[in-house]
Design an enzyme around this catalytic site. Sequence first.
Site, PDB file in Angstrom:
ATOM      1  N   ASP A 129       1.586   4.428   2.154  1.00  0.00           N
ATOM      2  CA  ASP A 129       1.318   4.864   3.515  1.00  0.00           C
ATOM      3  C   ASP A 129       0.401   6.084   3.468  1.00  0.00           C
ATOM      4  O   ASP A 129       0.175   6.682   2.403  1.00  0.00           O
ATOM      5  CB  ASP A 129       2.642   5.169   4.233  1.00  0.00           C
ATOM      6  CG  ASP A 129       2.514   5.149   5.731  1.00  0.00           C
ATOM      7  OD1 ASP A 129       1.944   4.189   6.269  1.00  0.00           O
ATOM      8  OD2 ASP A 129       2.999   6.104   6.375  1.00  0.00           O
ATOM      9  N   ASP A 145       0.848  -1.188   0.000  1.00  0.00           N
ATOM     10  CA  ASP A 145       0.000   0.000   0.000  1.00  0.00           C
ATOM     11  C   ASP A 145       0.884   1.239   0.000  1.00  0.00           C
ATOM     12  O   ASP A 145       2.085   1.164   0.228  1.00  0.00           O
ATOM     13  CB  ASP A 145      -0.886   0.014   1.252  1.00  0.00           C
ATOM     14  CG  ASP A 145      -0.042   0.001   2.526  1.00  0.00           C
ATOM     15  OD1 ASP A 145       0.305   1.100   3.028  1.00  0.00           O
ATOM     16  OD2 ASP A 145       0.300  -1.094   2.997  1.00  0.00           O
TER      17      ASP A 145
END
Length: 191
Positions: free
Chosen positions: A146, A144
């Site tokens: 952040d 992902d």
Amino acid sequence: VPYQANIWAIKELGVTKLFSVSAVGSLREDFKPGDLVFTDQFIDRTTNRKQSFYETGKVCHISVAEPFCVNLIKKLISSAKELTLSFHESGTCVVIEGPRFSTKAESELYRKWNADIINMTLVPECVLAREAEICYANIAMVTDYDVWRGSHVSNEEVLKTMKSNIEKVQRLLMHVIKEVDDQNICTCNTR
């Protein structure tokens, strides 16, 4: 996580080379979910973890200027190129205590520090491996972006991307393990 017990058990088994795999968040636009990163530096933001086997009676000062085995990283790079995987040859990982994710302010701060990725498990494992004189390399799976990017990180998102990365990492490990000579002594094994 019983870091000391895990590394001690690995050492007792006679292991001299160790690859770890971890999920990480990206702190850079070009480190995309699904990419692999061969971590070469860390910034330790943990506060509650035992980071040495020498807790009483002895002091052991070890160098972690180069905390990861450069020889194992070279083998990872070579194997990833042969397998045409999307990867980054190096990356600095900020290791946070967890279990919570970063605030936006923290995430922006880590980006200003020129960190590339963030996770919760790399330290003290890599430090203990160095103390135990075990070559150690990390394959970081970007799951992902952040929170700096404006989206909230969720466990569901991390697990979904991690699941899609597992096949890549398995292929990489099966390829690179054949390239590792466990009998070859490295400077990691003699510090």
